[in-house]
Design an enzyme around this catalytic site. Structure first.
Site, PDB file in Angstrom:
ATOM      1  N   ASP A  92      53.063  35.781  29.411  1.00 49.68           N
ATOM      2  CA  ASP A  92      52.398  35.568  28.120  1.00 49.68           C
ATOM      3  C   ASP A  92      51.105  36.378  28.024  1.00 49.68           C
ATOM      4  O   ASP A  92      50.597  36.621  26.931  1.00 49.68           O
ATOM      5  CB  ASP A  92      52.061  34.078  27.920  1.00 49.68           C
ATOM      6  CG  ASP A  92      53.279  33.292  27.466  1.00 49.68           C
ATOM      7  OD1 ASP A  92      54.230  33.909  26.948  1.00 49.68           O
ATOM      8  OD2 ASP A  92      53.274  32.068  27.646  1.00 49.68           O
TER       9      ASP A  92
ATOM     10  N   HIS B 258      33.147  39.549  36.394  1.00 48.01           N
ATOM     11  CA  HIS B 258      33.453  39.680  37.823  1.00 48.01           C
ATOM     12  C   HIS B 258      33.192  38.334  38.472  1.00 48.01           C
ATOM     13  O   HIS B 258      32.128  37.746  38.273  1.00 48.01           O
ATOM     14  CB  HIS B 258      32.562  40.755  38.445  1.00 48.01           C
ATOM     15  CG  HIS B 258      32.733  40.875  39.932  1.00 48.01           C
ATOM     16  ND1 HIS B 258      33.964  41.025  40.528  1.00 48.01           N
ATOM     17  CD2 HIS B 258      31.830  40.859  40.941  1.00 48.01           C
ATOM     18  CE1 HIS B 258      33.812  41.106  41.841  1.00 48.01           C
ATOM     19  NE2 HIS B 258      32.528  40.997  42.116  1.00 48.01           N
TER      20      HIS B 258
END
Ligand SMILES: [Zn+2]
Length: 253
Positions: A141, A116
């Site tokens: 990708d 986070h």
């Protein structure tokens, strides 16, 4: 005789506690190294941000302690917590986001690391309450979906167990949109900031850096052309297939 017994007993206690201590060393080290990547990659300021590293067999994870500056972190300061957010080992208070990590580990059984941060561009999209559109192949990708932004938390959830509910805010968003956490390893939490995850803490940190770059690229794309088109379906399909199709070759070179 009694003395001999006592010596044996104390010896076995010592051995047991050493084993108990040592058995978390690998995730403490791994969480420490992953946390130290965040300031190096420019993803955090001050004490913002946290990474955790799980051991699925032991049913625990190691997480950064709350409020300790990165330069003062050591592997020993990591706190060991179970998937119900109970502290198993550690003298410091775990990160304030620990309950969010615990919910994600408990619900999503194949993840081994969570990150986070409040990295600038990803957080700006979260504050704007917008998904990050898939504009190009850099994004494709890594995931062929728009990066989801979970709607801001409902008032009843805010009044409840906030960090615990943040976990469900993430789980609910994936459920409602029928997204796979193994396909899309990142989310923006509306009005808050990003969370990323992966099979390992290293992959979760990698995803956090990729997300910040993709967020910055998408922002700049809209500055240059405010009606920029999303990546066309043929290219999305091509990128999906080269990663997942029978002839997949992505990542092999
Ligand atoms: Zn936060």
């Amino acid at each position: 005789m009694s003395c001999q017994l006592w010596v044996n007993y104390s010896h076995s206690l010592f051995t047991t506690s050493s084993i108990h201590y040592m058995k978390y060393e690998h995730i403490k080290q791994s969480a420490y190294e992953a946390n130290m990547q965040l300031p190096k990659l420019g993803l955090v300021l001050f004490t913002f941000g946290n990474v955790s590293a799980a051991d699925r067999n032991l049913g625990v994870f190691a997480i950064k302690p709350s409020g300790v500056p990165y330069e003062e972190l050591t592997p020993d300061k990591m706190v060991i917590v179970d998937f119900d957010a109970n502290i198993v080992q550690g003298s410091l208070r775990p990160s304030s986001d620990t309950k969010t990590h615990a919910v994600l580990y408990k619900q999503w059984e194949k993840i081994g690391g969570i990150v986070h941060t409040h990295s600038t561009y990803a957080t700006a999209w979260a504050q704007a309450q917008r998904d990050i559109p898939i504009f190009g192949t850099t994004h494709a990708d890594h995931t062929t979906a728009d990066i989801p932004c979970a709607p801001p938390m409902q008032d009843e959830m805010i009044k409840g167990d906030y960090e615990f509910e943040t976990g469900f805010q993430i789980i609910n968003c994936f459920h409602e949109r029928a997204l796979s956490y193994e396909e899309v390893e990142m989310i923006l939490v509306g009005n808050h900031a990003p969370f990323t995850w992966g099979k390992t803490p290293e992959k979760a940190v990698y995803n956090s850096a990729v997300l910040e770059t993709v967020a910055q690229m998408a922002y700049l794309t809209e500055q240059i052309r405010n009606d920029a088109p999303r990546l066309k379906d043929a290219l999305i399909k091509k990128h999906y297939e080269r990663k997942h199709g029978p002839d997949s070759y992505y990542g092999q070179t």
